[in-house]
Design a protein around this motif. Structure first.
Motif, short mmCIF file in Angstrom:
data_model
loop_
_atom_site.label_atom_id
_atom_site.label_comp_id
_atom_site.label_asym_id
_atom_site.label_seq_id
_atom_site.Cartn_x
_atom_site.Cartn_y
_atom_site.Cartn_z
N PRO A 18 32.76 26.33 39.03
CA PRO A 18 32.74 26.08 40.48
C PRO A 18 34.07 25.59 41.04
CG PRO A 18 30.72 25.27 39.50
CD PRO A 18 31.62 25.70 38.36
N TRP A 19 34.84 24.82 40.28
CA TRP A 19 36.11 24.32 40.81
C TRP A 19 37.12 25.44 41.03
CZ3 TRP A 19 40.54 24.99 37.93
CH2 TRP A 19 40.39 25.23 36.55
N GLN A 20 36.83 26.64 40.53
CA GLN A 20 37.72 27.79 40.70
C GLN A 20 37.26 28.69 41.85
OE1 GLN A 20 36.92 28.66 36.57
NE2 GLN A 20 39.12 28.70 36.14
N ALA A 21 36.43 28.18 42.73
CA ALA A 21 35.85 28.99 43.81
C ALA A 21 36.91 29.64 44.69
CB ALA A 21 34.89 28.15 44.65
N ALA A 22 37.97 28.93 45.02
CA ALA A 22 39.01 29.52 45.89
C ALA A 22 39.69 30.70 45.20
CB ALA A 22 40.03 28.46 46.29
N GLU A 23 39.99 30.56 43.92
CA GLU A 23 40.60 31.66 43.17
C GLU A 23 39.61 32.83 43.04
OE1 GLU A 23 42.98 32.38 38.96
OE2 GLU A 23 41.80 30.55 39.19
N PHE A 24 38.34 32.51 42.80
CA PHE A 24 37.31 33.53 42.71
C PHE A 24 37.17 34.28 44.04
CE2 PHE A 24 32.60 34.46 42.83
CZ PHE A 24 32.61 35.48 41.89
N LEU A 25 37.18 33.56 45.15
CA LEU A 25 37.08 34.19 46.46
C LEU A 25 38.29 35.09 46.74
CD1 LEU A 25 35.65 34.60 49.16
CD2 LEU A 25 36.84 32.53 49.99
N ALA A 26 39.49 34.63 46.41
CA ALA A 26 40.69 35.46 46.60
C ALA A 26 40.59 36.74 45.78
CB ALA A 26 41.94 34.66 46.22
N HIS A 27 40.10 36.62 44.57
CA HIS A 27 39.88 37.79 43.71
C HIS A 27 38.86 38.74 44.35
CE1 HIS A 27 38.22 40.15 40.44
NE2 HIS A 27 37.15 39.38 40.36
N MET A 28 37.75 38.19 44.83
CA MET A 28 36.74 39.03 45.49
C MET A 28 37.32 39.71 46.73
SD MET A 28 33.77 39.49 44.24
CE MET A 28 34.21 39.36 42.53
N ASP A 29 38.12 38.99 47.49
CA ASP A 29 38.73 39.58 48.69
C ASP A 29 39.64 40.76 48.33
OD1 ASP A 29 37.39 37.84 50.38
OD2 ASP A 29 39.10 36.47 50.60
N ARG A 30 40.36 40.66 47.20
CA ARG A 30 41.23 41.76 46.78
C ARG A 30 40.42 42.99 46.38
NH1 ARG A 30 43.78 37.51 44.03
NH2 ARG A 30 42.82 38.13 42.05
N GLY A 31 39.23 42.77 45.81
CA GLY A 31 38.48 43.90 45.28
C GLY A 31 37.12 44.12 45.90
N ARG A 32 36.84 43.46 47.02
CA ARG A 32 35.49 43.44 47.59
C ARG A 32 34.87 44.84 47.75
NH1 ARG A 32 33.13 39.38 49.18
NH2 ARG A 32 35.04 38.21 49.59
N GLU A 33 35.55 45.75 48.38
CA GLU A 33 34.95 47.07 48.61
C GLU A 33 34.76 47.84 47.31
OE1 GLU A 33 33.27 48.10 51.26
OE2 GLU A 33 33.77 46.06 51.87
N PHE A 34 35.73 47.76 46.43
CA PHE A 34 35.64 48.45 45.14
C PHE A 34 34.49 47.88 44.31
CE2 PHE A 34 36.88 48.92 40.66
CZ PHE A 34 37.06 50.29 40.58
N ILE A 35 34.46 46.56 44.18
CA ILE A 35 33.42 45.90 43.40
C ILE A 35 32.05 46.11 44.03
CG2 ILE A 35 32.57 43.62 42.64
CD1 ILE A 35 35.62 42.80 42.51
N GLY A 36 31.99 46.05 45.35
CA GLY A 36 30.72 46.14 46.06
C GLY A 36 30.10 47.52 46.14
N ARG A 37 30.79 48.53 45.66
CA ARG A 37 30.21 49.88 45.69
C ARG A 37 28.90 49.94 44.90
NH1 ARG A 37 34.13 53.74 43.08
NH2 ARG A 37 34.17 51.97 41.68
N HIS A 38 28.82 49.17 43.81
CA HIS A 38 27.66 49.28 42.93
C HIS A 38 26.93 47.97 42.66
CE1 HIS A 38 28.69 53.41 42.11
NE2 HIS A 38 29.91 53.05 41.77
N ILE A 39 27.57 46.83 42.91
CA ILE A 39 26.92 45.56 42.58
C ILE A 39 26.99 44.58 43.75
CG2 ILE A 39 27.33 45.82 40.09
CD1 ILE A 39 29.59 43.76 40.34
N ALA A 40 26.02 43.68 43.78
CA ALA A 40 25.88 42.73 44.90
C ALA A 40 26.84 41.55 44.82
CB ALA A 40 24.44 42.23 44.95
N LEU A 41 27.55 41.40 43.73
CA LEU A 41 28.45 40.25 43.57
C LEU A 41 29.43 40.13 44.73
CD1 LEU A 41 29.87 37.96 42.06
CD2 LEU A 41 31.03 39.69 40.69
N ALA A 42 29.98 41.23 45.18
CA ALA A 42 30.97 41.18 46.26
C ALA A 42 30.38 40.61 47.54
CB ALA A 42 31.52 42.58 46.52
N ASP A 43 29.11 40.84 47.78
CA ASP A 43 28.44 40.32 48.97
C ASP A 43 28.00 38.87 48.78
OD1 ASP A 43 28.81 42.86 50.05
OD2 ASP A 43 26.84 43.53 49.38
#
Length: 186
Positions: A18-43
């Motif tokens: 949990p303390w890495q949430a900001a880094e995790f969010l930045a990572h999701m922002d970089r790949g959100r559409e790609f990751i979200g094509r098939h899995i709910a994690l991006a959302d």
């Protein structure tokens, strides 16, 4: 915190907390559409609060021994991860999964990282059956299941609703004896 090398390319597998949430969010922002094509994690990680809550959910699962999440870092940057979405030690079953941002695709990172967590689950936690669920259209994820030596158990037709559309889900698995046999040197 520990880090496990994923090979000569400097990639590492580390717990994602949990303390890495900001880094995790930045990572999701970089790949959100790609990751979200098939899995709910991006959302599920749309802002800092939801990213922290998502990671806290996995911290709670780790404490209860019902799941785990690890990040994949290359050159000090979070680029993906692997997880046990579910883990039932009593029934000796687990469901593994993965995600990557586009910059990390095609390097074998998920396959190497998933091998490590399956080894741990089978050898340390006594898991007998590891499942891999993938949208039938997610060819990259299905390729990982094949590389891991999993067997396709079947398809749940329109088994998952994602972004307003029903998707067929392929279920793959490997059993502990099969996993061990495949890991033996020939």
């Amino acid at each position: 915190m520990y880090a496990i090398s994923l090979g000569d390319d400097g990639a590492e597998l580390r717990p994602l907390e949990p303390w890495q949430a900001a880094e995790f969010l930045a990572h999701m922002d970089r790949g959100r559409e790609f990751i979200g094509r098939h899995i709910a994690l991006a959302d599920a990680a749309a802002d800092l609060a939801s990213a922290r809550a998502f990671l806290q959910g996995y911290a709670d699962k780790a404490a209860a021994d019902t799941g785990r999440i690890h990040g994949i870092w290359t050159d000090g940057k979070l680029v993906g991860g692997v997880l046990f979405r579910t883990m039932d030690v009593e029934q000796r079953t687990a469901e593994a999964g993965c995600w990557l941002e586009p910059s990390a695709v095609g390097r074998g990172l998920v396959t190497r990282a998933t091998r490590l967590i399956i080894d741990w689950a089978v050898e340390e936690r006594g898991i007998h059956r590891v499942e891999w669920w993938a949208a039938a259209a997610n060819e990259a994820s299905i390729a990982v299941a094949r590389r891991l030596g999993m067997t396709r158990d079947g398809v749940l037709r329109e088994g998952r609703l994602h972004r307003g559309k029903r998707h067929d889900m392929e279920i793959w698995s490997v059993l502990a004896p099969e996993w061990r046999a495949a890991r033996q040197p020939s």
